[in-house]
Design a protein around this motif. Structure first.
Motif, short mmCIF file in Angstrom:
data_model
loop_
_atom_site.label_atom_id
_atom_site.label_comp_id
_atom_site.label_asym_id
_atom_site.label_seq_id
_atom_site.Cartn_x
_atom_site.Cartn_y
_atom_site.Cartn_z
N ALA A 4 52.15 33.73 62.38
CA ALA A 4 52.95 33.82 61.15
C ALA A 4 52.15 34.47 60.02
CB ALA A 4 53.44 32.43 60.74
N ILE A 5 50.88 34.18 59.94
CA ILE A 5 50.02 34.82 58.93
C ILE A 5 50.00 36.33 59.16
CG2 ILE A 5 47.64 35.09 58.14
CD1 ILE A 5 47.32 32.02 58.77
N CYS A 6 49.81 36.73 60.40
CA CYS A 6 49.77 38.16 60.71
C CYS A 6 51.10 38.84 60.41
CB CYS A 6 49.37 38.37 62.16
SG CYS A 6 47.63 38.00 62.47
N GLU A 7 52.21 38.21 60.76
CA GLU A 7 53.53 38.78 60.46
C GLU A 7 53.71 38.91 58.94
OE1 GLU A 7 55.61 40.26 62.25
OE2 GLU A 7 55.56 39.44 64.27
N HIS A 8 53.29 37.89 58.21
CA HIS A 8 53.40 37.93 56.75
C HIS A 8 52.57 39.09 56.19
CE1 HIS A 8 54.02 36.52 52.69
NE2 HIS A 8 52.71 36.46 52.50
N LEU A 9 51.36 39.26 56.67
CA LEU A 9 50.51 40.36 56.21
C LEU A 9 51.13 41.71 56.55
CD1 LEU A 9 46.98 38.98 57.13
CD2 LEU A 9 47.92 39.32 54.83
N ALA A 10 51.69 41.84 57.74
CA ALA A 10 52.33 43.10 58.13
C ALA A 10 53.51 43.42 57.22
CB ALA A 10 52.77 43.03 59.59
N GLU A 11 54.25 42.40 56.80
CA GLU A 11 55.37 42.62 55.88
C GLU A 11 54.88 42.96 54.47
OE1 GLU A 11 57.76 39.09 56.06
OE2 GLU A 11 58.44 39.51 58.10
N CYS A 12 53.83 42.30 54.02
CA CYS A 12 53.31 42.53 52.67
C CYS A 12 52.59 43.87 52.54
CB CYS A 12 52.35 41.41 52.28
SG CYS A 12 53.16 39.82 52.00
N PHE A 13 52.00 44.33 53.64
CA PHE A 13 51.21 45.56 53.62
C PHE A 13 51.63 46.51 54.73
CE2 PHE A 13 48.66 42.03 51.98
CZ PHE A 13 48.36 42.51 50.70
N PRO A 14 52.85 47.00 54.70
CA PRO A 14 53.33 47.85 55.79
C PRO A 14 52.49 49.12 56.00
CG PRO A 14 54.85 47.93 53.93
CD PRO A 14 53.85 46.85 53.64
N ASP B 243 50.07 29.15 60.49
CA ASP B 243 49.99 29.57 61.88
C ASP B 243 49.47 31.01 61.95
OD1 ASP B 243 50.91 29.29 64.84
OD2 ASP B 243 51.77 31.18 64.13
N SER B 244 48.55 31.28 62.88
CA SER B 244 47.92 32.60 62.94
C SER B 244 48.91 33.74 63.14
CB SER B 244 46.85 32.63 64.03
OG SER B 244 47.41 32.30 65.28
N HIS C 143 48.74 34.16 71.88
CA HIS C 143 48.96 33.06 70.95
C HIS C 143 49.27 31.75 71.67
CE1 HIS C 143 51.35 30.90 67.76
NE2 HIS C 143 50.30 31.28 67.06
N SER C 144 50.02 31.84 72.76
CA SER C 144 50.51 30.61 73.41
C SER C 144 49.94 30.38 74.80
CB SER C 144 52.04 30.66 73.51
OG SER C 144 52.43 31.72 74.36
N GLY C 145 49.13 31.28 75.30
CA GLY C 145 48.70 31.16 76.69
C GLY C 145 47.21 31.05 76.87
N PHE C 146 46.80 31.32 78.09
CA PHE C 146 45.40 31.34 78.50
C PHE C 146 44.72 30.00 78.26
CE2 PHE C 146 46.64 35.70 77.36
CZ PHE C 146 46.54 36.26 78.62
N MET C 147 45.42 28.94 78.63
CA MET C 147 44.90 27.59 78.39
C MET C 147 43.64 27.28 79.19
SD MET C 147 46.52 26.33 76.04
CE MET C 147 47.57 27.45 75.18
N ALA C 148 43.54 27.78 80.41
CA ALA C 148 42.33 27.52 81.20
C ALA C 148 41.12 28.19 80.54
CB ALA C 148 42.50 28.03 82.64
N LEU C 149 41.29 29.42 80.12
CA LEU C 149 40.22 30.14 79.43
C LEU C 149 39.81 29.40 78.16
CD1 LEU C 149 38.51 32.79 79.24
CD2 LEU C 149 40.41 33.72 77.90
N ARG C 150 40.78 28.99 77.38
CA ARG C 150 40.49 28.27 76.13
C ARG C 150 39.78 26.95 76.39
NH1 ARG C 150 44.26 30.08 71.77
NH2 ARG C 150 45.77 31.48 72.72
N SER C 151 40.21 26.24 77.44
CA SER C 151 39.64 24.92 77.73
C SER C 151 38.24 24.97 78.31
CB SER C 151 40.54 24.18 78.73
OG SER C 151 41.80 23.93 78.15
#
Length: 157
Positions: free
Chosen positions: A11-21, A8-9, A44-52
């Motif tokens: 989760a990836i970013c959170e993992h990177l932030a933890e690995c490389f503070p 998940d994008s 991450h979870s919104g802007f469905m009209a824009l995405r569609s």
């Protein structure tokens, strides 16, 4: 990351932030960090009209297209986020929270869509959009995407 698979994008970013503070992917100040996390979660979870209605396609140019129901509201909200973050937290540089971070990475696809569909905000939002698009990591990402040879037919018409 070794045997670890994170798909998940956010989760990836959170993992990177933890690995490389030391990279400062989130703002150092707790209030700014909370707002950054909020706008990233909204993106991450919104802007469905824009995405569609404005699918991302770095090879396309469709000014004026994609203005389906709800898109103008999504555009207005994105611009409001950019303006507020720049005003309240962006004094240290050209990005939403000063220097390039996770929030900017999450809004790079929106900048791509705005460019494809001719959405050109003015003021702080327009300046942010130009600065983010000029960011070396974003330029490299966009160039690599344009070089891809595979296509998704429904987004190419």
């Amino acid at each position: 990351d070794g045997e670890l698979v994170v798909w998940d994008s956010l989760a990836i970013c959170e993992h990177l932030a933890e690995c490389f503070p030391a990279a400062g992917l989130w703002p150092a100040e707790s209030g700014a960090r909370a707002v950054a996390r909020s706008v990233v979660a909204e993106m991450h979870s919104g802007f469905m009209a824009l995405r569609s209605h404005m699918p991302m396609n770095l090879r396309a140019s469709r000014p004026g297209a994609g203005r389906g129901p709800g898109v103008d509201d999504d555009i207005a909200r994105v611009i409001a986020i950019w303006e507020a973050c720049r005003r309240d937290f962006g004094a240290g540089g050209e990005m939403l929270f000063g220097s390039f971070g996770i929030a900017d990475a999450f809004f790079a696809p929106v900048v791509s869509r705005f460019l494809t569909y001719g959405v050109a905000p003015s003021g702080a939002a327009g300046a942010y959009m130009a600065a983010l698009w000029a960011e070396p990591a974003v330029r490299e990402w966009a160039e690599a995407a344009r070089a891809e040879t595979w296509r998704v037919a429904r987004y190419e018409t």
